[in-house]
Scaffold this active site. Structure first.
Site: not given
Length: 357
Positions: A141, A187, A219, A243, A247
């Site tokens: 970001y 990852k 994942d 992020d 959620d």
């Protein structure tokens, strides 16, 4: 010791939910010995309307001087068409940057009484208690360079050793306060930055031999959160992955109206806020659920003020009102008692008073 607290109600339901949290603060001063000085400031749309700026300089100065900030919500449709740099959400982004709030703490907890509200089977989520620690000021970001052109666009995921070390240390310290298990999510099988993340977190773990460290690809972590979420205690991860995962974890609890959060800096000063937004459609109607804000206050007491006993008392009071069957509209089910914002605050205060010394 007297603590300095800043209240930022903001927009929409923000003033209502912050009012209930302030009543809890007043109860703690009266019954549990909390010593605080409260200031109030403008942020978001309310600040734009009053001063033409979603984060006035006075508000930022008060935030920097405070031991902690309790924030409500910002935003509403009336500000959707103004200049982007004046929109309410910019005030929140700027205060996070101004305070260097690099560690975002997102707990996902589920009281047994609310297990039926989850989208997963009750036996998978009853008693859920996960803490996700998300790095908030680095990663893709914020990475440079970045570009958008007519036929391509790119962003870069960048982490320095210092950035990874400080979020890892914060996560290890939080794990020490809980079940002493930390899962670092990355990852590393594909991304060099994730290889670097994993190596750095592993190196930091040498200073925390009492905490069990594991690693998981993002994942797989997403899959495991919906397959067997109670296997996790504390998860630490980067900005983008955090992020997404936070959620996913939020929806395991059945209502976003129950979820608090904290964003901390190096000195453990922080901004505490409910995860939900400003909900302008129900603002001023005594319908908002104040429990996420009250639980954010409990996090504030624990992580910034060091008042662990009071934090536990607030959390127990919230647990008691849920056990008593009281529910705001977002949680109401057959067989429970519907209450409004103020009545839910009253119930928490009554439960808290019973635990007074």
């Amino acid at each position: 010791m007297t603590h300095q607290l800043l209240l930022l109600p903001g927009d929409g339901i923000g003033p209502e939910i912050i009012h209930e949290a302030e009543r809890v603060i007043q109860t703690l001063t009266r019954t549990h010995g909390l010593s605080v000085e409260l200031e109030r400031g403008l942020i978001g749309g309310a600040a734009y309307e009053a001063e033409g700026d979603p984060l006035p300089e006075r508000t930022l100065a008060l935030a920097k001087a405070a031991d902690a900030v309790l924030f409500g919500a910002v935003g509403g449709p009336q500000w959707d068409t103004i200049a982007r740099d004046k929109r309410p959400e910019r005030g929140l982004l700027r205060i996070r940057a101004g305070l260097d709030l690099f560690a975002n703490l997102r707990p996902a907890t589920l009281a047994p009484e609310l297990a039926e509200a989850s989208s997963l089977r009750p036996e998978l989520v009853a008693g859920l208690d996960i803490m996700i620690v998300r790095e908030l000021t680095g990663g893709i970001y914020f990475g440079q360079p970045r570009e958008q052109a007519a036929d391509r666009a790119y962003n870069t995921m960048v982490y320095s050793r210092a950035e990874v070390e400080r979020i890892a240390r914060r996560a290890f310290e939080i794990a020490r306060l809980r079940g002493r298990r930390l899962c670092s999510v990355d990852k590393a099988n594909v991304l060099e930055v994730s290889e670097f993340w994993r190596e750095t977190v592993t190196a930091v773990s040498a200073d925390y031999p009492d905490v069990e460290l594991s690693h998981m690809y993002v994942d797989n972590a997403a899959m495991q959160l919906v397959r067997a979420p109670k296997q996790f205690d504390v998860i630490v991860t980067g900005n983008l992955f955090g992020d997404v995962l936070s959620d996913i974890a939020a929806m395991l609890t059945g209502s976003i109206g129950m979820l608090p959060s904290a964003s901390l800096n190096e000195q453990s000063r922080g901004l505490y806020e409910p995860v939900h937004g400003s909900a302008p459609d129900i603002a001023g109607q005594d319908k908002a659920n104040p429990l996420a804000t009250i639980l954010s206050l409990a996090m504030l007491l624990r992580y910034s003020l060091g008042e662990t006993t009071m934090a536990e008392a607030v959390e127990a009071a919230v647990g008691q009102v849920l056990a008593d069957g009281l529910r705001t509209a977002d949680l109401h089910q057959p067989g429970t008692t519907p209450v409004g914002t103020a009545a839910m605050g009253d119930a928490v205060i009554r439960a808290l008073e019973k635990t007074a010394h």
